[in-house]
Write an enzyme that holds these catalytic residues in place. Structure first.
Site, mmCIF file in Angstrom:
data_model
loop_
_atom_site.group_PDB
_atom_site.id
_atom_site.type_symbol
_atom_site.label_atom_id
_atom_site.label_comp_id
_atom_site.label_asym_id
_atom_site.label_seq_id
_atom_site.Cartn_x
_atom_site.Cartn_y
_atom_site.Cartn_z
ATOM 1 N N SER A 152 0.806 -1.226 0.000
ATOM 2 C CA SER A 152 0.000 0.000 0.000
ATOM 3 C C SER A 152 0.837 1.274 0.000
ATOM 4 O O SER A 152 0.325 2.343 -0.303
ATOM 5 C CB SER A 152 -0.922 0.015 1.217
ATOM 6 N N ASP A 154 -3.938 7.701 8.214
ATOM 7 C CA ASP A 154 -5.000 6.844 8.750
ATOM 8 C C ASP A 154 -4.507 5.962 9.894
ATOM 9 O O ASP A 154 -5.179 5.018 10.275
ATOM 10 C CB ASP A 154 -5.587 5.977 7.624
ATOM 11 N N HIS A 183 -0.760 4.515 7.323
ATOM 12 C CA HIS A 183 -0.073 5.153 6.193
ATOM 13 C C HIS A 183 0.156 6.634 6.463
ATOM 14 O O HIS A 183 -0.518 7.217 7.307
ATOM 15 C CB HIS A 183 -0.913 4.982 4.925
#
Ligand SMILES: *[C@@H]1O[C@H](CO)[C@@H](O)[C@H](O)[C@H]1NC(C)=O
Ligand SMILES: *[C@@H]1O[C@H](CO)[C@@H](O)[C@H](O)[C@H]1NC(C)=O
Length: 384
Positions: free
Chosen positions: A36, A345, A348
């Site tokens: 991610s 978040d 990240h």
């Protein structure tokens, strides 16, 4: 500061610096593998519309793209800033391939195989150790398989790869994240991730060697971030941690940061080993750990102030993180100005933090912009 900056990236192979050489003329494309931290849309495109990942929902993407793109941030990622600095378009997700070809964009300037949630090790290996991936069963091996399917579709795949800047990661973080995120104590996950680090790094090394065999000449390999500073783990381990387990300078958890350093040391050893076998390949280690550590050590200097360990988007709690209601769910709310936060978040980073990290990497490796993979250079030792 200048001296610290120089340590961010160790150029393992040497090069005669062609500092006057124009930057963007060097690479013809960017090829990316990872999770991610680098996914620019693959997981979103892989999932059916009734099972979209959180990063496919607002407020993801709100700062830069103004809509969710599948990037796990409010805006651009390190890979986007690197592409921009090379004068290239954003690196297109491989899974969107058909559409890209139809729209005439194609992958000529780059292709991204990174999938949010992906591990380095394959899921059967991890499942045998009791580790289950709730996001995707795709791992680095699948990404390499995609790449091997993709390469022969090009007129000259080997040349394409030779002239590409390959970004290998960050990958491996999720192999550790899953056992850590669901931990109900400290000791078990600690020894589990410790035992996973050698196979993770070994797998990354094998993948790099395969890419070299296929023709890769310049590979940037980022290390892990100081994960002891992430809201997800500060929250998860709060009740198991005594005061003396926190770094008094930063408020981060020492054992988790020490673990990141351990992974990074193994990774650098592996890169040194591969570099010796392939002296004409440029293997670049990107020191994510220290790039991020700069703002944890001096949050005021970077505009993060006392918010540096809190997530911008969440539902509350001491670090504004709660695993049972994360950013992208209905309960979560977003801070007014994400650029005042390092963490987006809880897992990240914000675009602002990614921009700072990318800047640190690019500042310390001016040669990332000047190395020309098509020009062979004598090998030596690059001195800072
Ligand atoms: C991963 O594979 C397992 C089987 O090993 C399956 O039960 C699970 O649903 C899969 N998970 C995802 C997220 O695809
Ligand atoms: C997370 O949310 C749950 C349910 O609302 C709550 O019980 C729990 O205390 C919260 N955890 C934290 C760390 O705030």
């Amino acid at each position: 500061m200048a001296i610290a900056h120089r340590m961010f990236l160790i150029l393992l192979t040497s090069s005669i610096l062609l500092s006057s050489k124009k930057a963007s003329g060097c690479y013809e494309s960017v090829i990316s593998f990872g999770d991610s931290l680098a996914d620019t849309g693959n997981l979103l495109l892989l999932r059916p519309p009734n099972n979209l990942p959180r990063c496919a929902r607002p407020p993801y993407g709100r700062t830069f793209f103004h809509h969710p793109t599948g990037r796990s941030s409010d805006g651009r990622l390190v890979i986007d800033f690197i592409a921009e600095s090379l004068g290239m378009p954003f690196v297109q997700p491989y899974v969107g391939g058909e559409n890209e070809i139809l729209s005439g964009v194609g992958f000529g300037k780059g292709v991204n195989f990174a999938v949010a949630g992906a591990t380095a090790l394959d899921h059967q290996f991890l499942e045998r150790r009791g580790i289950y991936n709730p996001m995707t069963n795709l791992s680095l091996g699948n990404q390499l398989d995609w790449f091997k399917q993709f390469l022969p579709t090009l007129p000259d795949g080997r040349k394409f790869l030779e002239k590409a800047l390959v970004l290998m990661g960050e990958i491996g973080g999720n192999d550790y994240n899953y056992p850590l995120e669901f931990a109900t104590n400290k000791e078990e996950p600690q020894s589990l991730v410790q035992s996973l680090a050698p196979p993770v790094v070994n797998y990354i090394g094998q993948t790099i060697e395969e890419l070299i065999k296929l023709g890769a000449k310049t590979i940037l390999v980022p290390g892990n971030f100081p994960i002891g500073c992430l809201p997800v783990y500060l929250t998860q381990f709060k009740t198991f941690s005594s005061e003396d387990e926190y770094d008094p300078r930063t408020g981060c958890l020492n054992w988790l940061n020490d673990f990141s350093k351990y992974h990074n040391q193994l990774l650098q050893n592996e890169l040194t080993r591969i570099q010796k076998l392939h002296p004409h390949v440029n293997l670049l280690y990107a020191d994510n750990y220290n790039a991020a550590m700069r703002f944890y050590l001096s949050p005021n200097e970077f505009g993060f102030g006392n918010r540096v360990l809190r997530a911008c988007c969440g539902v509350g709690g001491p670090y504004n993180f709660n695993l049972s209601a994360m950013c992208g769910t209905k309960q979560a709310t977003c801070c007014e100005d994400p650029s005042m936060f390092a963490s987006w978040d809880g897992i990240h980073f914000t675009e602002e933090a990614y921009r700072l990290i990318a800047q640190a990497l690019l500042d310390t490796i001016p040669h990332i912009r000047t190395i020309c993979p098509s020009i062979s250079r004598p090998v030596g030792v690059y001195e800072y």
